[in-house]
Write an enzyme that holds these catalytic residues in place. Structure first.
Site, PDB file in Angstrom:
ATOM      1  N   LYS A 129       1.599   4.548   1.655  1.00 40.14           N
ATOM      2  CA  LYS A 129       1.234   3.671   2.651  1.00 40.14           C
ATOM      3  C   LYS A 129       2.498   3.431   3.658  1.00 40.14           C
ATOM      4  CE  LYS A 129      -2.705   1.931   0.296  1.00 40.14           C
ATOM      5  NZ  LYS A 129      -3.655   0.991  -0.159  1.00 40.14           N
ATOM      6  N   ALA A 234       1.474   4.751  -8.084  1.00 38.51           N
ATOM      7  CA  ALA A 234       1.275   5.592  -8.872  1.00 38.51           C
ATOM      8  C   ALA A 234      -0.271   5.788  -9.170  1.00 38.51           C
ATOM      9  CB  ALA A 234       1.842   5.295 -10.314  1.00 38.51           C
ATOM     10  N   LEU A 236      -3.547   6.637 -11.074  1.00 33.39           N
ATOM     11  CA  LEU A 236      -4.334   6.628 -12.135  1.00 33.39           C
ATOM     12  C   LEU A 236      -4.776   7.876 -12.714  1.00 33.39           C
ATOM     13  CD1 LEU A 236      -6.125   3.076 -11.629  1.00 33.39           C
ATOM     14  CD2 LEU A 236      -4.012   3.595 -12.877  1.00 33.39           C
ATOM     15  N   ASP A 302      -9.719  -9.657   0.990  1.00 41.07           N
ATOM     16  CA  ASP A 302     -10.542  -8.568   1.087  1.00 41.07           C
ATOM     17  C   ASP A 302     -11.015  -7.726  -0.128  1.00 41.07           C
ATOM     18  OD1 ASP A 302     -11.607  -6.439   2.895  1.00 41.07           O
ATOM     19  OD2 ASP A 302      -9.945  -5.203   2.495  1.00 41.07           O
ATOM     20  N   GLU A 307     -12.481  -2.421  -9.655  1.00 42.30           N
ATOM     21  CA  GLU A 307     -12.674  -1.378 -10.670  1.00 42.30           C
ATOM     22  C   GLU A 307     -12.009  -1.713 -11.976  1.00 42.30           C
ATOM     23  OE1 GLU A 307     -11.512   2.607  -9.394  1.00 42.30           O
ATOM     24  OE2 GLU A 307     -11.695   2.075  -7.042  1.00 42.30           O
ATOM     25  N   ASP A 322      -5.504  -1.865  -4.148  1.00 45.11           N
ATOM     26  CA  ASP A 322      -5.412  -2.135  -2.728  1.00 45.11           C
ATOM     27  C   ASP A 322      -5.339  -3.501  -2.272  1.00 45.11           C
ATOM     28  OD1 ASP A 322      -6.041   0.528  -2.391  1.00 45.11           O
ATOM     29  OD2 ASP A 322      -8.170   0.278  -2.540  1.00 45.11           O
TER      30      ASP A 322
END
Length: 433
Positions: A129, A234, A236, A302, A307, A322
Site C-alpha cells: 500500500k 504478509a 495469510l 471503518d 474475518e 485493513d
C-alpha cells in the site's frame, strides 16, 4: 464452525499445498518472461522449507497469528523489506472490480487504497500500500470515514500496536522504499498495470488505479523520482488452504450520508446482540470488544466486517485486517467506536490488565509504541501528536471500564480468560534481542 478442531494450521498437506502454489506461480512468471524475451532483474531462489513466509503461515494457531516470542516474524519483516521483487500485480479484489463503474462519474478520491500484490525472490507475497498522505497531515474534519484517505503508515503502526497489546491479530507489516520502476513496472506482467504508469511534469514516475477507484492521473501516487514509501503486509494462507469467514460487524456503521444504524440510537442494543448466535454462547462478543478497543486507539471507524479462520471454531480470534484508515485525526477521539464496550460492559481480564500496565508511567503506551516503531525502516512512522493521543484514548477506555464496574460490579464486567498477559517489560526485552 461447530466441532473443535486442531490448535494450529500446521499439517503436512497444508505444507505441500503451500509449496506447490509457490512453485506453480514461479513457473508461470518464468515462462511469461521467457516468452517476451525479458530478463528477470532478480532470479528466484530455490524454495526453502524454512522460508520465513512459509514458517509464518504454518505457525498460525488458535492463540494468534504468531507466538509471543517469534524469531520467524523478525525474519519475515526483514525479508519483506530487503528481498528483491520478482512480480507485481493487482489484488484479486481489484481485478474483480476493474471496469465495474463509469470513471467519468468519479469526482473526488474515494479513499480506497491503490494496493498491489508483490512477490519476492523466496516466493513469499505481501500486500503493498503506497504512501498517499504525509504523516503530519490530519484527515479533514468534514470527511466521512468511508471516503477518508488510507495511510501506509497506519498499517505499519497498527501491526506494532496490535503486538504491544498482545492480540497478535494483525499480519506482520513493515515499511519499505520501493523503486516503482524496477520493482513494479519492470516485473509486472499485467498489461493494465503497465498502462497506468507515466512520468509527471516534475519528472517523477507515477501510476494510478483503474476504475472503480482513482481513475485519473491527479489521484496517482508518484515516486521521487522512482522511490516511493509504502507498507508491506504478509499474506495469510490462501482461502482454499485455510478458509476464513467474513462476518458483518454487529456495530457496523451506516455507509450513507444521513443514515444511522440501530446501535447508534439504541443504548440497549447489546441486549439484542447477546441473543443472537454466536454472540449468545461463545467468546465472540469479548473478541468484538477487543477489536473495538484496538480500533478506538487507532481511530478506525471503518470496521464493517471482521474475518476469522473457520478451523478454530466459534471462539477463534478475529483478524484485525485493513487498518489503513486509522491514525487519521490525532486531535479527535471518536468515542462511538467504543460502543461494544460501553453498551455490553464486558472485557477480558487479560486485556484489562494489559491496558492498566500500559497506563503506568514506566510503561506508557506512547513510549512503548515509540520504541517499537523505531525498528521500522520508515521511522518515524507516527508523529508525536498521534503517540500522545494513544495515552489519552487509553485513559478513556479505562474510564469506560471503570464506569461499567461501578454500575454492574467487577465480577460481571471482567471476564476471566486463560491467557496470561505479557508485560510491557517483556515486550521491551524482546525488542532488544
Amino acid at each position: 464452525m461447530g466441532r473443535m478442531l486442531p490448535d494450529d494450521l500446521t499439517a503436512s498437506l497444508l505444507t505441500v499445498n503451500l509449496v506447490t502454489e509457490a512453485i506453480c506461480s514461479f513457473w508461470r512468471h518464468k515462462l511469461y518472461r521467457e516468452e517476451l524475451n525479458l530478463t528477470s532483474p532478480a532470479a528466484a531462489l530455490p524454495l526453502r522449507p524454512e522460508a520465513s513466509w512459509l514458517q509464518f503461515q504454518l505457525g498460525i494457531s488458535r492463540d494468534g497469528l504468531y507466538p509471543r516470542s517469534s524469531p520467524t516474524v523478525t525474519r519475515l519483516l526483514r525479508d519483506m523489506r530487503e528481498l528483491p521483487t520478482i512480480s507485481a500485480d493487482y489484488s484479486q479484489d481489484e481485478k474483480a472490480l476493474l471496469g465495474a463503474c463509469d470513471c467519468s462519474q468519479i469526482v473526488k478520491p474515494s479513499g480506497v487504497h491503490l494496493k498491489l500484490v508483490l512477490r519476492f525472490q523466496d516466493f513469499g507475497k505481501a500486500m503493498f500500500k503506497p504512501m498517499r498522505q504525509k504523516r503530519e497531515e490530519e484527515t479533514p474534519e468534514d470527511f466521512f470515514y468511508f471516503v477518508d484517505f488510507q495511510r501506509h503508515n497506519a498499517e505499519i503502526a497498527a501491526f506494532h500496536l496490535d503486538r504491544i497489546l498482545d492480540f497478535r491479530r494483525v499480519p506482520p507489516t513493515v515499511g519499505r522504499l520501493i523503486n516503482v520502476t524496477k520493482e513494479i513496472l519492470e516485473v509486472t506482467k499485467n498489461e493494465i498495470l503497465q498502462s497506468v504508469f507515466f512520468v509527471s511534469p516534475a519528472s517523477n514516475v507515477c501510476f494510478f488505479a483503474k476504475c472503480p477507484y482513482m481513475c485519473k492521473t491527479e489521484y496517482a501516487v508518484c515516486g521521487s523520482p522512482h522511490l516511493l514509501e509504502g507498507s508491506l503486509s504478509a499474506f495469510l494462507p490462501s482461502l482454499n488452504l485455510a478458509p476464513r469467514l467474513s462476518i458483518p460487524n454487529p456495530w457496523i456503521r451506516s455507509y450513507s450520508f444521513d443514515g444511522k444504524e440501530e446501535w447508534e440510537v439504541n443504548p440497549h442494543y447489546c441486549n439484542t446482540v447477546r441473543e443472537i448466535y454466536p454472540y449468545s454462547n461463545s467468546n465472540r462478543l469479548l473478541n468484538i470488544v477487543d477489536m473495538a478497543i484496538f480500533d478506538f486507539l487507532i481511530g478506525n471507524m471503518d470496521r464493517h466486517h471482521y474475518e476469522m479462520f473457520t478451523k478454530f471454531g466459534d471462539d477463534g480470534f478475529l483478524l484485525h485486517l485493513d487498518n489503513a484508515r486509522g491514525f487519521g485525526r490525532h486531535s479527535h477521539d471518536e468515542i462511538s467506536i467504543l460502543a461494544p464496550l460501553s453498551q455490553c460492559c464486558i472485557i477480558k481480564r487479560s486485556t484489562l490488565l494489559r491496558l492498566q500496565l500500559l497506563a503506568e508511567p514506566e510503561y506508557l503506551l506512547s513510549d512503548v509504541m515509540r520504541e517499537s516503531l523505531l525498528q521500522d525502516p520508515l521511522a518515524p512512522v507516527l508523529t508525536e501528536p498521534h503517540l500522545v493521543a494513544l495515552d489519552r484514548r487509553l485513559q478513556l477506555i479505562l474510564a469506560a471500564v471503570g464506569k461499567c464496574i461501578d454500575t454492574f460490579g467487577e465480577a460481571t464486567v471482567v471476564a476471566n480468560d486463560s491467557r496470561e498477559p505479557q508485560s510491557p517489560a517483556e515486550h521491551r526485552a524482546k525488542l532488544a534481542t
